[in-house]
Design an enzyme around this catalytic site. Sequence first.
Site, PDB file in Angstrom:
ATOM      1  N   ARG A  58       0.832  -1.197   0.000  1.00 31.91           N
ATOM      2  CA  ARG A  58       0.000   0.000   0.000  1.00 31.91           C
ATOM      3  C   ARG A  58       0.874   1.258   0.000  1.00 31.91           C
ATOM      4  O   ARG A  58       2.026   1.224   0.418  1.00 31.91           O
ATOM      5  CB  ARG A  58      -0.900   0.025   1.236  1.00 31.91           C
ATOM      6  CG  ARG A  58      -2.011  -1.019   1.235  1.00 31.91           C
ATOM      7  CD  ARG A  58      -2.862  -0.899   2.497  1.00 31.91           C
ATOM      8  NE  ARG A  58      -2.066  -1.085   3.708  1.00 31.91           N
ATOM      9  CZ  ARG A  58      -1.643  -0.108   4.494  1.00 31.91           C
ATOM     10  NH1 ARG A  58      -1.930   1.156   4.203  1.00 31.91           N
ATOM     11  NH2 ARG A  58      -0.931  -0.365   5.569  1.00 31.91           N
ATOM     12  N   LYS A 198      -8.534  -2.797   1.371  1.00 31.55           N
ATOM     13  CA  LYS A 198      -8.445  -1.845   2.478  1.00 31.55           C
ATOM     14  C   LYS A 198      -9.333  -0.621   2.248  1.00 31.55           C
ATOM     15  O   LYS A 198      -9.702   0.067   3.201  1.00 31.55           O
ATOM     16  CB  LYS A 198      -6.999  -1.422   2.711  1.00 31.55           C
ATOM     17  CG  LYS A 198      -6.117  -2.542   3.258  1.00 31.55           C
ATOM     18  CD  LYS A 198      -6.694  -3.140   4.539  1.00 31.55           C
ATOM     19  CE  LYS A 198      -5.743  -4.167   5.156  1.00 31.55           C
ATOM     20  NZ  LYS A 198      -6.379  -4.914   6.269  1.00 31.55           N
ATOM     21  N   HIS A 218      -9.601  -4.517  12.994  1.00 30.46           N
ATOM     22  CA  HIS A 218      -8.525  -5.080  12.180  1.00 30.46           C
ATOM     23  C   HIS A 218      -8.007  -6.299  12.929  1.00 30.46           C
ATOM     24  O   HIS A 218      -7.066  -6.216  13.721  1.00 30.46           O
ATOM     25  CB  HIS A 218      -7.425  -4.036  11.988  1.00 30.46           C
ATOM     26  CG  HIS A 218      -6.375  -4.438  11.004  1.00 30.46           C
ATOM     27  ND1 HIS A 218      -5.064  -4.046  11.101  1.00 30.46           N
ATOM     28  CD2 HIS A 218      -6.442  -5.196   9.883  1.00 30.46           C
ATOM     29  CE1 HIS A 218      -4.368  -4.542  10.097  1.00 30.46           C
ATOM     30  NE2 HIS A 218      -5.191  -5.250   9.343  1.00 30.46           N
ATOM     31  N   SER A 236      -0.220  -5.950   9.954  1.00 23.88           N
ATOM     32  CA  SER A 236       0.308  -6.906   8.993  1.00 23.88           C
ATOM     33  C   SER A 236       1.675  -7.398   9.437  1.00 23.88           C
ATOM     34  O   SER A 236       2.538  -6.611   9.829  1.00 23.88           O
ATOM     35  CB  SER A 236       0.415  -6.233   7.624  1.00 23.88           C
ATOM     36  OG  SER A 236       0.902  -7.129   6.672  1.00 23.88           O
ATOM     37  N   LYS A 240      -1.642 -12.457  12.446  1.00 27.11           N
ATOM     38  CA  LYS A 240      -3.105 -12.612  12.502  1.00 27.11           C
ATOM     39  C   LYS A 240      -3.585 -13.805  11.673  1.00 27.11           C
ATOM     40  O   LYS A 240      -4.342 -14.631  12.150  1.00 27.11           O
ATOM     41  CB  LYS A 240      -3.811 -11.357  11.968  1.00 27.11           C
ATOM     42  CG  LYS A 240      -3.772 -10.146  12.844  1.00 27.11           C
ATOM     43  CD  LYS A 240      -4.766  -9.087  12.418  1.00 27.11           C
ATOM     44  CE  LYS A 240      -4.813  -8.803  10.947  1.00 27.11           C
ATOM     45  NZ  LYS A 240      -3.543  -8.331  10.374  1.00 27.11           N
ATOM     46  N   THR A 241      -3.138 -13.857  10.419  1.00 25.68           N
ATOM     47  CA  THR A 241      -3.591 -14.928   9.525  1.00 25.68           C
ATOM     48  C   THR A 241      -3.067 -16.277   9.998  1.00 25.68           C
ATOM     49  O   THR A 241      -3.807 -17.260  10.091  1.00 25.68           O
ATOM     50  CB  THR A 241      -3.126 -14.648   8.087  1.00 25.68           C
ATOM     51  OG1 THR A 241      -3.682 -13.411   7.656  1.00 25.68           O
ATOM     52  CG2 THR A 241      -3.564 -15.753   7.152  1.00 25.68           C
ATOM     53  N   ASP A 255      -8.750 -11.162   8.864  1.00 25.16           N
ATOM     54  CA  ASP A 255      -8.246  -9.789   8.821  1.00 25.16           C
ATOM     55  C   ASP A 255      -9.225  -8.702   9.257  1.00 25.16           C
ATOM     56  O   ASP A 255      -8.824  -7.727   9.866  1.00 25.16           O
ATOM     57  CB  ASP A 255      -7.759  -9.468   7.404  1.00 25.16           C
ATOM     58  CG  ASP A 255      -6.879  -8.234   7.345  1.00 25.16           C
ATOM     59  OD1 ASP A 255      -6.033  -8.060   8.240  1.00 25.16           O
ATOM     60  OD2 ASP A 255      -7.032  -7.438   6.408  1.00 25.16           O
ATOM     61  N   ARG A 320       2.242 -12.385  -1.389  1.00 26.34           N
ATOM     62  CA  ARG A 320       0.894 -12.639  -0.868  1.00 26.34           C
ATOM     63  C   ARG A 320       0.189 -13.724  -1.668  1.00 26.34           C
ATOM     64  O   ARG A 320       0.507 -13.972  -2.824  1.00 26.34           O
ATOM     65  CB  ARG A 320       0.051 -11.364  -0.966  1.00 26.34           C
ATOM     66  CG  ARG A 320       0.520 -10.225  -0.080  1.00 26.34           C
ATOM     67  CD  ARG A 320      -0.122 -10.281   1.266  1.00 26.34           C
ATOM     68  NE  ARG A 320       0.266  -9.165   2.117  1.00 26.34           N
ATOM     69  CZ  ARG A 320      -0.290  -8.897   3.286  1.00 26.34           C
ATOM     70  NH1 ARG A 320      -1.259  -9.665   3.735  1.00 26.34           N
ATOM     71  NH2 ARG A 320       0.111  -7.883   4.011  1.00 26.34           N
TER      72      ARG A 320
END
Length: 534
Positions: A58, A198, A218, A236, A240-241, A255, A320
């Site tokens: 991003r 996002k 988030h 990120s 989390k994932t 997410d 990703r």
Amino acid sequence: MSKAFMLKPDLSYLNLDSDKALFQLNVAQLVEEALKNGEGTLADSGALAIDTGKFTGRSPKDRFVVCDALTADSVWWGDINIKFTPEHFDSLFEKVTSHLNQKDFYVRDAYACADENYKTTIRVVTETAYQNLFSNNLFLRLAADEVIGQPEWTIIAAPTFLADPALDGTRQSNFSILNFSKKMILIGGTGYTGEIKKGIFSVLNFILPEQRDTLSMHCSANVGKDGDTAIFFGLSGTGKTTLSADPERGLIGDDEHGWGSETVFNFEGGCYAKCVDLTAEKEPQIFNAIKFGSLLENINYFPQTRTVDFSNIDKTENTRVAYPIDYIENAIIPSIAGVPKNIFFLTADAFGVLPPISKLTPGQAMFHFISGYTAKVAGTEAGVTEPQLTFSACFGKAFLPLHPTRYAGLLGEKMQKHQVNVWLINTGWSGGAYGVGKRMKLAYTRAMISAALKGEFENIAFDTDPIFGLHIPVGCPEVPAEILNPRNTWTDPKEYDQKAAELALAFIQNFKQFEDYASDEMLASLPKVVENTH
């Protein structure tokens, strides 16, 4: 190009030529289109592999919000939400749609929010097939016979359209602009798909707290066999994932979620997982989700093969994979569960001073939520090449249109009402700071989280950290006791004390911006360190 299989939606409200729209193509058709257009190649797993071009993350400095009567007094303006004029938006909109009308483009209808009470319909118009495949994977998919007419929100993404900053009001040629009055997101000059996902997350972060008194988060979330929901906050790269993909528990999502009056629900219909150093042994669920229909971004193959080298980060560390949530075997469909029993705040502490697990009081939970400390991990944003100290309010500052205290207040109310256990988890460094210490072993982190979920700390003693006031368990099944207190892992305890004081001062300095909004309980949770003024 044959259009025999394509429906024609009415796109007149967008000034787009419906005859050029390739509408609601299925996965096979999108993959064929992407290969035909030279957008990517097929990996030997069957996944489509593409490069997103100049931008592999991003670009927060190029994210804008239109300032008008609706947003002028409600949006948290500053370096996160940068003002953009309605006139510049309208001009750019005309240019982007004119650009798309010169070619065939891809249109997909979908929705966000798995709880029907919050369902938000979305139309995504993309210049490339791979962006449309991404949208198919990440948003919730309509039923085969479902038609939405004109959607609530529209996203237009044109990576080859470059803005002229002198004329268009942008910082440079790329941009992502949210227009809350027109319910539109305009993206140009970047092929990074994370801007699409996002954008909608930012939209929901505005709508749900303001209009529905619902906390947007988030976080990832999963649920146990007994219906006990757990949520994992983190930026990120903090896990989390990875940590929510637990074969023992059902995956709600990885997410973005909402916490309503009775449910926790996924905003999305898929996962967008980092895959640097991915292996079948370490993360089997994610590894096995990479198959036909998945979208790999910015990866490299082993030479003369179509086998992905997940350790190769020549293009970016932010490699990703995007896949539908049902590619995870134990995904919960629809992605809804009850209110949480446990909340985990994930931080990748590059200072190496926070404990790998600690239990937080309600005041500490609010303090750490609004602080949102972590190290920004390489690759997720342009220009970040090694971990950097960062405080991101609510573990998602970059996506918050409202002031952070709005979200913190909602979280505090819900934690108190439902008596939730809150844990701080350091997935970062131990035994020294970044460059000296080592990253916490994933197996240990999993064991600590599992112990918390099973209630195995209820009869274990806790030590209190003298600087941060954190409550550290003295033991944990399957984890060496000596790593639980981080000071014990450093060769020189005095070096640890110095680094801990440095981080504590950073916490104190960051929190000054929130002191006027803070409760006594939150203020009591500030680290205890005397600043050396000499």
